[in-house]
Design a protein around this motif. Structure first.
Motif, PDB file in Angstrom:
ATOM      1  N   LYS A   6       0.849  -1.187   0.000  1.00  0.00           N
ATOM      2  CA  LYS A   6       0.000   0.000   0.000  1.00  0.00           C
ATOM      3  C   LYS A   6       0.881   1.232   0.000  1.00  0.00           C
ATOM      4  CE  LYS A   6      -4.212   1.820   2.101  1.00  0.00           C
ATOM      5  NZ  LYS A   6      -5.238   1.604   3.143  1.00  0.00           N
ATOM      6  N   ASN A   7       0.841   1.982  -1.051  1.00  0.00           N
ATOM      7  CA  ASN A   7       1.714   3.140  -1.226  1.00  0.00           C
ATOM      8  C   ASN A   7       1.051   4.370  -0.613  1.00  0.00           C
ATOM      9  OD1 ASN A   7       3.830   4.707  -2.038  1.00  0.00           O
ATOM     10  ND2 ASN A   7       3.077   4.988  -4.126  1.00  0.00           N
ATOM     11  N   HIS A  27      -2.741  -0.141   6.477  1.00  0.00           N
ATOM     12  CA  HIS A  27      -3.635  -1.285   6.633  1.00  0.00           C
ATOM     13  C   HIS A  27      -4.535  -1.377   5.402  1.00  0.00           C
ATOM     14  CE1 HIS A  27      -7.174   1.282   7.513  1.00  0.00           C
ATOM     15  NE2 HIS A  27      -6.280   2.062   8.104  1.00  0.00           N
ATOM     16  N   PHE A  28      -5.162  -2.516   5.249  1.00  0.00           N
ATOM     17  CA  PHE A  28      -6.045  -2.767   4.126  1.00  0.00           C
ATOM     18  C   PHE A  28      -7.503  -2.897   4.564  1.00  0.00           C
ATOM     19  CE2 PHE A  28      -1.868  -4.083   2.860  1.00  0.00           C
ATOM     20  CZ  PHE A  28      -1.748  -3.629   1.558  1.00  0.00           C
ATOM     21  N   VAL A  29      -7.722  -2.821   5.852  1.00  0.00           N
ATOM     22  CA  VAL A  29      -9.086  -2.910   6.348  1.00  0.00           C
ATOM     23  C   VAL A  29      -9.792  -1.572   6.102  1.00  0.00           C
ATOM     24  CG1 VAL A  29     -10.512  -3.253   8.395  1.00  0.00           C
ATOM     25  CG2 VAL A  29      -8.436  -4.583   8.097  1.00  0.00           C
ATOM     26  N   ILE A  31     -11.929   1.219   7.083  1.00  0.00           N
ATOM     27  CA  ILE A  31     -12.384   1.710   8.384  1.00  0.00           C
ATOM     28  C   ILE A  31     -13.865   2.035   8.356  1.00  0.00           C
ATOM     29  CG2 ILE A  31     -12.111   3.581  10.055  1.00  0.00           C
ATOM     30  CD1 ILE A  31      -9.192   3.688   9.356  1.00  0.00           C
ATOM     31  N   ALA A  32     -14.338   2.525   7.225  1.00  0.00           N
ATOM     32  CA  ALA A  32     -15.754   2.891   7.125  1.00  0.00           C
ATOM     33  C   ALA A  32     -16.656   1.660   7.165  1.00  0.00           C
ATOM     34  CB  ALA A  32     -16.003   3.692   5.847  1.00  0.00           C
ATOM     35  N   VAL A  33     -16.228   0.605   6.468  1.00  0.00           N
ATOM     36  CA  VAL A  33     -17.022  -0.635   6.430  1.00  0.00           C
ATOM     37  C   VAL A  33     -16.097  -1.771   6.846  1.00  0.00           C
ATOM     38  CG1 VAL A  33     -18.498  -2.142   5.070  1.00  0.00           C
ATOM     39  CG2 VAL A  33     -18.377   0.302   4.513  1.00  0.00           C
ATOM     40  N   ARG A  34     -16.040  -2.009   8.150  1.00  0.00           N
ATOM     41  CA  ARG A  34     -15.100  -2.997   8.675  1.00  0.00           C
ATOM     42  C   ARG A  34     -15.675  -4.403   8.567  1.00  0.00           C
ATOM     43  NH1 ARG A  34     -13.843   0.083  14.229  1.00  0.00           N
ATOM     44  NH2 ARG A  34     -15.989   0.725  13.851  1.00  0.00           N
ATOM     45  N   GLU A  35     -14.875  -5.299   7.993  1.00  0.00           N
ATOM     46  CA  GLU A  35     -15.289  -6.688   7.805  1.00  0.00           C
ATOM     47  C   GLU A  35     -14.299  -7.615   8.508  1.00  0.00           C
ATOM     48  OE1 GLU A  35     -17.804  -8.072   6.333  1.00  0.00           O
ATOM     49  OE2 GLU A  35     -18.753  -6.361   5.330  1.00  0.00           O
ATOM     50  N   VAL A  40      -8.909 -10.927   8.930  1.00  0.00           N
ATOM     51  CA  VAL A  40      -8.297 -12.251   8.794  1.00  0.00           C
ATOM     52  C   VAL A  40      -7.268 -12.245   7.674  1.00  0.00           C
ATOM     53  CG1 VAL A  40      -8.735 -14.653   8.179  1.00  0.00           C
ATOM     54  CG2 VAL A  40     -10.264 -13.479   9.765  1.00  0.00           C
ATOM     55  N   TYR A  41      -7.643 -11.636   6.531  1.00  0.00           N
ATOM     56  CA  TYR A  41      -6.713 -11.580   5.406  1.00  0.00           C
ATOM     57  C   TYR A  41      -5.444 -10.818   5.773  1.00  0.00           C
ATOM     58  CZ  TYR A  41     -10.353 -13.310   2.218  1.00  0.00           C
ATOM     59  OH  TYR A  41     -11.302 -14.075   1.580  1.00  0.00           O
ATOM     60  N   GLU A  42      -5.620  -9.692   6.466  1.00  0.00           N
ATOM     61  CA  GLU A  42      -4.455  -8.881   6.800  1.00  0.00           C
ATOM     62  C   GLU A  42      -3.550  -9.611   7.804  1.00  0.00           C
ATOM     63  OE1 GLU A  42      -3.602  -4.408   8.434  1.00  0.00           O
ATOM     64  OE2 GLU A  42      -5.054  -4.752   6.829  1.00  0.00           O
TER      65      GLU A  42
END
Length: 868
Positions: A6-7, A27-29, A31-35, A40-42
């Motif tokens: 993630k740049n 991070h790749f999660v 924040i607005a729509v947390r799943e 788990v993926y991260e």
């Protein structure tokens, strides 16, 4: 394998404040729509990054090879095993092991056990080959080979109790995240001199060896019981009734959990019995000399049953049982361990108090009030430390107005009131922002100039205990080198650890005595026990050139352990102290040291270096709660220790130095903890210490924009450990410059920063500057009203070049006058733009600062001397 990057760099700034800002971690999660799926993926991605790192395969290869009995595998061997791990396959004699996937352990283990380095018999003659055995494996192997059989009434599960305390290893009882011993640990003497590793030797301290031997003796003579150092659970209240002539019949299994059932094939032939035991216990490697000695002992034991018991115990003491190396013995017996001869030199002691794990020492010493000259203040501290900060009202205040620090008042941790008391009574000083340094560094060049790895426990522990960053004096610790110099100079000096083998105390000239505060056993303690000591000495003689270094290591440590046991047992078990110590890890260690100090005359020492360690301050999570508990223990232990030494009249004769491998990050992590960092705050205490001062330099800014702070809140040390040890070594009796260079091989790198004995002790006189400091701003010439010229305490004319006043004397007088004028801060000035004052003087700059200097005609003093 796919890699996702993630740049983005994200930082949050609080509007209207320069201090309140923080960086968002990438991070790749969303924040607005947390799943949960994204989390788990991260997490999987992070773990996969670690798993596929280039270091993982060779890291695991070395460590697992060591567990298979080869402590020092060749680089080729490590590469072969690492390649099998990465490729997932290993081929041997046409057979393929593994499934071709990265990380396959089947391929890795096959590469370990089938490699030529593991299976070539001729390599047994290599002195560097093999390994020492793990303590638990030695017990289990002995029980299996000797046919241990559990009583039905004792249950199916065999219980071996409290092995971690007794032998240093127990299932599910690892003392820390680094297991029971470090893979790179090197035993003193031969192993260290050869730059080899002997991991298992790290738990071979004197008390652990005595406990191991006593446990086997109890097992052979009585079966599995707790009595006389046995490994079993408690099953009797009166162990003395098991002794010969006691109430209980030792042949009856009723009084044990189980017994050894081995019976030799030919009990009437001592040679056959010993050969059979050698095959079962040493793989037939027992040397002919030892076989002959044990067979002779068997024949003279009285009967076959007693002969077998004696032979079993003797074989267990041999180096062939405890190592996989060859033992080629001589007929020369090793010398007895002895205390030094008493001397009339006044006694002194040093306590190296190791605070394990990296102490969060910027919560040991906290800015409180009266701060100026930088950002540092209590509120700045609170904003930087966040949830790790302590309320200002809970801190124990200490006056630092005479210490030239950023604040005039600091706070000591709420659970350390005894440190505040010692500071206020001038028996303790703090040293701020001290750490391991190869040379002085800045925020811009620390990566380039620092040649050693930082932030790792094992590596920084080695540095603070050895104080030999460039390996100029390999194999010895800082305390050990001090003792070596003192012995050379005619002192009766020794080293004692009360918490295992200590790198800091390793010496060339003195035995490292190790005492166990929790359970210091006498070797072979049963009344009427079979004599073992003389025969064990003959089984562990000196060795010929080419004998295995690891087997030599066992014999050397064994005989030293049994010898020191006979010397120390009475000192520890029969000596009483007048103070009640806390019944915890540190309290019991300090009580034992108190007993040893009380027996200094009986031990014949005039110099002791003690080593104690406690705690696990490695608080990556919930730092404050752990820190509070451990500091409470430290406070109680040190308070009792102080009281006892004052009662003994020895408080003025000891220096206690609190040492931790590194500090911790100022910023809090996501687990309410702090991580490995660098510089920290430490203490020196003792009755002769010139206390009520903070030496070193407390950072003027604690946030990442500070001149000595690197992200994430790592403090670059400004004072090296060499500085404090220099003054302590001088107090201890080492004053010759060449000797000090041996004790501290890198000290001349910091010649301008070293503390002297006079600075740390007594009146705390500052050392003479070794080089000019920066010139102050240009000011107008002084007048009579603000210029004080002193010569031995009175106004005088400019000193002549033939009889100059010693600068140290001038500064001492200036210090006294300055204290009378309530002047807390001093600056040594050497260069002026328009004139140079003569003599030793104090000068009020008119802006709240005062200057002190000393000049003679020779140095070019030009101003007319004045007096006030």
């Amino acid at each position: 394998r796919k890699t996702f990057l993630k740049n983005m760099y994200s930082r949050v700034d609080i509007s209207g404040s320069d201090e309140f800002k923080f960086r968002n971690p990438p991070h790749f999660v969303n924040i607005a729509v947390r799943e949960p799926r994204d989390a788990v993926y991260e997490t999987d991605a992070v773990l996969e990054t670690y798993f596929f790192h280039d270091n993982v395969a060779p890291f695991l290869a070395l460590r697992i090879i060591q567990r298979f009995g080869i402590s020092n595998p060749s680089p080729r061997y490590i590469k072969t095993v690492a390649t099998a791990f990465k490729d997932g396959t290993y081929v041997s004699n046409g057979q393929t092991f593994g499934n071709g996937k990265y990380g396959n352990l089947s391929a890795m283990v096959a590469a370990i056990v089938l490699d030529r380095e593991a299976s070539t018999v001729s390599l047994d003659r290599d002195p560097t080959t093999g390994s020492l055995k793990e303590p638990l494996i030695k017990i289990i192997a002995f029980m299996r080979a000797m046919g241990y059989q559990q009583r039905d009434e004792a249950g199916k599960e065999i219980r071996l109790d409290n092995l971690q305390a007794k032998i240093g290893q127990e299932v599910h009882s690892s003392p820390g995240v680094f297991s029971f011993f470090l893979p790179e640990y090197a035993a003193p003497r031969h192993i260290k001199a050869a730059s080899l590793s002997s991991p298992e030797a790290q738990v071979l301290s004197g008390p652990k060896i005595v406990s191991l031997m006593n446990g086997i003796i109890s097992l052979v003579d009585l079966g599995l019981t707790q009595c006389f150092g046995g490994f079993g659970p408690r099953n009797l209240w009166h162990c003395d009734r098991l002794e010969p002539g006691g109430y209980y019949d030792t042949s009856d299994v009723e009084y044990t959990m189980g017994k050894l059932t081995f019976s030799p094939s030919n009990p009437n032939d001592a040679v056959d019995v010993v050969n059979e035991l050698s095959l079962l216990l040493t793989g037939g490697r027992l040397n002919p000399h030892s076989r002959s000695i044990i067979a002779s002992a068997y024949n003279t034991a009285g009967n076959n049953a007693d002969g077998l018991r004696l032979a079993q115990k003797l074989i267990f003491s041999t180096p062939e049982y405890h190592s996989t190396a060859i033992f080629d013995t001589k007929s020369d017996i090793r010398p007895e361990v002895e205390f030094p001869q008493p001397s009339k030199t006044p006694y002194k002691a040093i306590l190296f108090l190791k605070i394990n794990g990296g102490m969060d020492s910027f919560n040991l010493l906290v800015p409180h009030s009266g701060c100026s000259g930088g950002k540092t203040s209590y509120h700045h501290y609170q904003s930087v430390r966040g949830g790790l900060s302590y309320p200002q009202s809970e801190l124990h205040q200490i006056d630092a107005s005479g210490s030239n620090q950023v604040c005039s008042t600091f706070g000591v941790h709420p659970n350390l009131p005894h440190l505040q008391y010692l500071y206020n009574t001038r028996d303790l000083l703090f040293i701020s922002n001290m750490g391991v340094l190869q040379e002085k560094v800045t925020k811009d060049n620390w990566r380039v100039k620092t040649k050693i790895p930082l932030f790792a426990h094992n590596l920084l522990n080695e540095q603070v205990e050895k104080m030999d960053i460039n390996k100029a004096q390999p194999g010895r610790g800082v305390g050990g080198r001090m003792v070596d110099i003192l012995i050379k100079n005619g002192y009766s000096a020794g080293t004692v650890s009360v918490n295992g083998i200590a790198e800091a105390l390793v010496s060339n000239r003195a035995s490292l005595f190790v005492a166990d505060p929790s359970d210091y056993q006498l070797f072979n303690p049963m009344r009427g026990a079979q004599p073992l000591w003389d025969t064990i000495k003959n089984l562990n003689n000196y060795t010929n050139l080419g004998s295995g270094l690891l087997s030599e290591t066992w014999s050397n440590i064994l005989l030293q352990s049994l010898g020191e046991n006979a010397l120390l047992y009475d000192s520890i078990s029969t000596t009483e102290v007048d103070t009640t110590f806390p019944e915890d890890e540190l309290g019991s260690q300090l009580e034992t040291i108190s007993k040893l100090i009380k027996t200094k005359d009986a031990r014949g020492t005039d110099r002791d270096v003690f080593y104690a360690s406690f705690g696990s301050f490695d608080t990556h999570g919930n730092t404050k709660s752990t820190f509070n508990i451990l500091n409470n223990q430290m406070n109680s232990g040190l308070e009792a220790f102080t009281t006892e030494l004052k009662t003994q009249g020895m408080w003025d004769d000891i220096t206690i130095i609190g040492v931790s491998e590194f500090g911790r990050t100022l910023t809090m992590n996501s687990a309410s903890g702090s991580d490995h960092a660098w510089g920290g705050n430490y203490f020196v205490m003792g009755g002769n210490v010139a206390g009520k001062r903070i030496l070193g330099t407390y950072p003027t800014t604690l946030s990442d924009d500070g001149p000595h702070i690197i992200t994430p809140g790592i403090v670059i040390p400004t004072t090296p450990w060499d500085a404090v040890w220099n003054g302590v070594a001088q107090w201890f009796g080492i004053t010759n410059s060449n000797d000090l260079d041996v004790v501290l091989p890198n000290r001349n790198t910091f010649s301008g920063d070293l503390f002297t004995q006079d600075y740390l002790y007594g009146e705390g006189l500052p050392p003479a500057p070794s080089s000019p400091t920066a010139s102050p701003p240009t000011v107008s010439p002084p007048t009579i009203s603000n210029y004080i010229l002193l010569d031995k305490g009175v106004g005088s004319s400019c000193p002549s070049d033939t009889e100059p006043i010693p600068q140290e004397e001038c500064l001492a007088v200036a210090k006294i006058v300055g204290e009378g004028l309530n002047l807390p801060n001093w600056l040594n000035v050497f260069a002026w733009e328009n004139f140079v004052p003569c003599g030793c003087f104090l000068w009020d700059n008119g802006d709240g600062s005062w200057l002190v200097d000393y000049n003679t005609v020779t140095t070019g003093c030009l101003a007319e001397p004045r007096a006030q």
